[in-house]
Write a protein that holds these residues in place. Sequence first.
Motif, mmCIF file in Angstrom:
data_model
loop_
_atom_site.group_PDB
_atom_site.id
_atom_site.type_symbol
_atom_site.label_atom_id
_atom_site.label_comp_id
_atom_site.label_asym_id
_atom_site.label_seq_id
_atom_site.Cartn_x
_atom_site.Cartn_y
_atom_site.Cartn_z
ATOM 1 N N VAL A 129 -6.798 -49.733 43.149
ATOM 2 C CA VAL A 129 -7.052 -48.448 43.821
ATOM 3 C C VAL A 129 -7.252 -47.347 42.788
ATOM 4 O O VAL A 129 -8.157 -46.513 42.910
ATOM 5 C CB VAL A 129 -5.881 -48.113 44.784
ATOM 6 N N GLY A 130 -6.419 -47.333 41.749
ATOM 7 C CA GLY A 130 -6.532 -46.287 40.727
ATOM 8 C C GLY A 130 -7.814 -46.361 39.933
ATOM 9 O O GLY A 130 -8.422 -45.327 39.617
ATOM 10 N N ALA B 229 -10.685 -47.965 40.961
ATOM 11 C CA ALA B 229 -11.827 -47.768 41.865
ATOM 12 C C ALA B 229 -11.979 -46.294 42.251
ATOM 13 O O ALA B 229 -13.096 -45.801 42.408
ATOM 14 C CB ALA B 229 -11.657 -48.621 43.115
ATOM 15 N N GLY B 230 -10.856 -45.599 42.382
ATOM 16 C CA GLY B 230 -10.922 -44.179 42.731
ATOM 17 C C GLY B 230 -11.104 -43.268 41.537
ATOM 18 O O GLY B 230 -11.211 -42.051 41.700
ATOM 19 N N LEU B 231 -11.145 -43.829 40.330
ATOM 20 C CA LEU B 231 -11.252 -43.063 39.089
ATOM 21 C C LEU B 231 -10.244 -41.910 39.069
ATOM 22 O O LEU B 231 -10.580 -40.761 38.796
ATOM 23 C CB LEU B 231 -12.676 -42.544 38.863
ATOM 24 N N PHE B 232 -9.003 -42.240 39.394
ATOM 25 C CA PHE B 232 -7.943 -41.238 39.385
ATOM 26 C C PHE B 232 -7.715 -40.760 37.965
ATOM 27 O O PHE B 232 -8.066 -41.434 36.998
ATOM 28 C CB PHE B 232 -6.640 -41.827 39.933
ATOM 29 N N TRP C 22 -6.694 -43.091 34.873
ATOM 30 C CA TRP C 22 -7.097 -44.411 35.383
ATOM 31 C C TRP C 22 -6.828 -45.516 34.364
ATOM 32 O O TRP C 22 -6.784 -46.704 34.722
ATOM 33 C CB TRP C 22 -8.560 -44.411 35.819
ATOM 34 N N ALA D 275 -0.711 -44.186 42.106
ATOM 35 C CA ALA D 275 -1.176 -45.411 42.763
ATOM 36 C C ALA D 275 -0.373 -46.638 42.341
ATOM 37 O O ALA D 275 -0.338 -47.632 43.059
ATOM 38 C CB ALA D 275 -2.657 -45.637 42.471
#
Length: 183
Positions: A27-28, A30-33, A36, A106
């Motif tokens: 999730v981290g 893919a979401g480019l938090f 990351w 995440a």
Amino acid sequence: MGKIEWAMWANEQALAAGFILLTGGIVGVAGLFRGWQFAAYAIAAGVFVCLLEYPRSRKAKGTGVERKGQYCFTVCVKAFGPLTRNYYIRAFLHAALCVPAGFMLATVLGCVCLAIASLIYLSAAIHGEHWEPILPKKQVRRPAPSIKNPPQNPPPRPPPEMRRKNVDYIDDASYDNPMTVTE
């Protein structure tokens, strides 16, 4: 009451933590938090933990139910010898793996679960437990006995009064109930 086998609980907790860590990492990334890179680390750590924790240990009684497809992972884990058999090492390894995952939202849940698994492994190590592989038992195949002589006695037959009557009339061919039926 029996002795609690802490390693069994730690194994289940660590495997779940590995999957949670892996999912949070995906999730981290893919979401480019922000941060990351910690999520990418969590993916690698989650895969490593899952591979390490998939094979179950044999219980102290010598029994244990292995997971499906566990044998190939068991051989890999067994190859590392005391590094994977010693629960002190596993406890500190899991504690070290969970620290970087705590820096990203995440992956925090995976971090907490892995820290709990680390504490349970530490308890297992203090209680003197260690990892023992569940290996398949060698089954001795005995050849099926062949029938050399036919049976000497005929199969059991029903009593003569229970055998089918050979009568031309249907009413006379029915069976007589030896028990009286009352309403």
